[in-house]
Design an enzyme around this catalytic site. Sequence first.
Site, PDB file in Angstrom:
ATOM      1  N   LYS A   1       0.836  -1.202   0.000  1.00 37.05           N
ATOM      2  CA  LYS A   1       0.000   0.000   0.000  1.00 37.05           C
ATOM      3  C   LYS A   1       0.878   1.262   0.000  1.00 37.05           C
ATOM      4  O   LYS A   1       0.671   2.176  -0.805  1.00 37.05           O
ATOM      5  CB  LYS A   1      -0.916  -0.002   1.223  1.00 37.05           C
ATOM      6  CG  LYS A   1      -1.895   1.133   1.222  1.00 37.05           C
ATOM      7  CD  LYS A   1      -2.740   1.138   2.477  1.00 37.05           C
ATOM      8  CE  LYS A   1      -2.725   2.515   3.055  1.00 37.05           C
ATOM      9  NZ  LYS A   1      -2.659   2.592   4.484  1.00 37.05           N
TER      10      LYS A   1
ATOM     11  N   ASP B   1      -6.923   1.322   0.994  1.00 38.94           N
ATOM     12  CA  ASP B   1      -6.930   1.623   2.426  1.00 38.94           C
ATOM     13  C   ASP B   1      -8.333   1.323   2.950  1.00 38.94           C
ATOM     14  O   ASP B   1      -9.154   0.747   2.242  1.00 38.94           O
ATOM     15  CB  ASP B   1      -6.501   3.085   2.672  1.00 38.94           C
ATOM     16  CG  ASP B   1      -7.573   4.075   2.256  1.00 38.94           C
ATOM     17  OD1 ASP B   1      -8.569   3.658   1.591  1.00 38.94           O
ATOM     18  OD2 ASP B   1      -7.463   5.255   2.598  1.00 38.94           O
TER      19      ASP B   1
END
Length: 226
Positions: A127, A146
Amino acid sequence: MPRESQQQKAVRTGNIIAVLRATYPDAHCELNYTNPLELLIATILSAQCTDKRVNIVTKELFAKYRSARDYANADLKALENDVKTTGFFRNKAKNIQACCRALVEKHGSEVPRTMDELTALGGVGRKTANVVLGNAFNINVGVVVDTHVARLSHRLGLTRETTPEKIEEDLQKLVPQDQWCLFSHLLIWHGRRRCLARLPDCPRCEVKDLCPRIGVPRRALEPLNR
Ligand code: SF4
């Protein structure tokens, strides 16, 4: 919403993107940074913390530590103290230092531009790497998933998966690659302003006609059904 084919879902996704682009023409990464290193540090700090809090902390942090070498050579206790209010500060300080030591030793103090090199740095997951590649370098190799992107992708019926990796795979099949970075900004902006975790504002939502509202609490839908 009737069962839709993958192609119909891709068309619907394109329409969602078009509406969200019109709604949030300025959608961008809400972490403050002026170079790839600052974005990398800010993204590490943003785990389990709001962007607003990170921006408060990095204002002083970036003035004090100007290069990867500064973080690499820092006194760990002092660095912990400098990032304390972002939470999980011991881990974050340790990760920042490990990551910056690797930058100094293996990358000439520069932030690398590939997923493999970034995720090989201490404390940098997929991420974080996606955030840095997409925003600092304009390289779309993945979709940032997220908490907002995961929640909205589910409510919008774009995935049934629950892990970030699997959600990302589903989104990559639906969103044109050149829009992967933008797409996560659009969902994050919508997630913060309209499709809130506890009570989404479905009656006033700009994409309500494109959304099956999967798993949305009943009390959020009542005004729609009146
Ligand atoms: S209609 Fe409701 S669930 Fe769907 S995106 Fe909008 S706010 Fe979220």
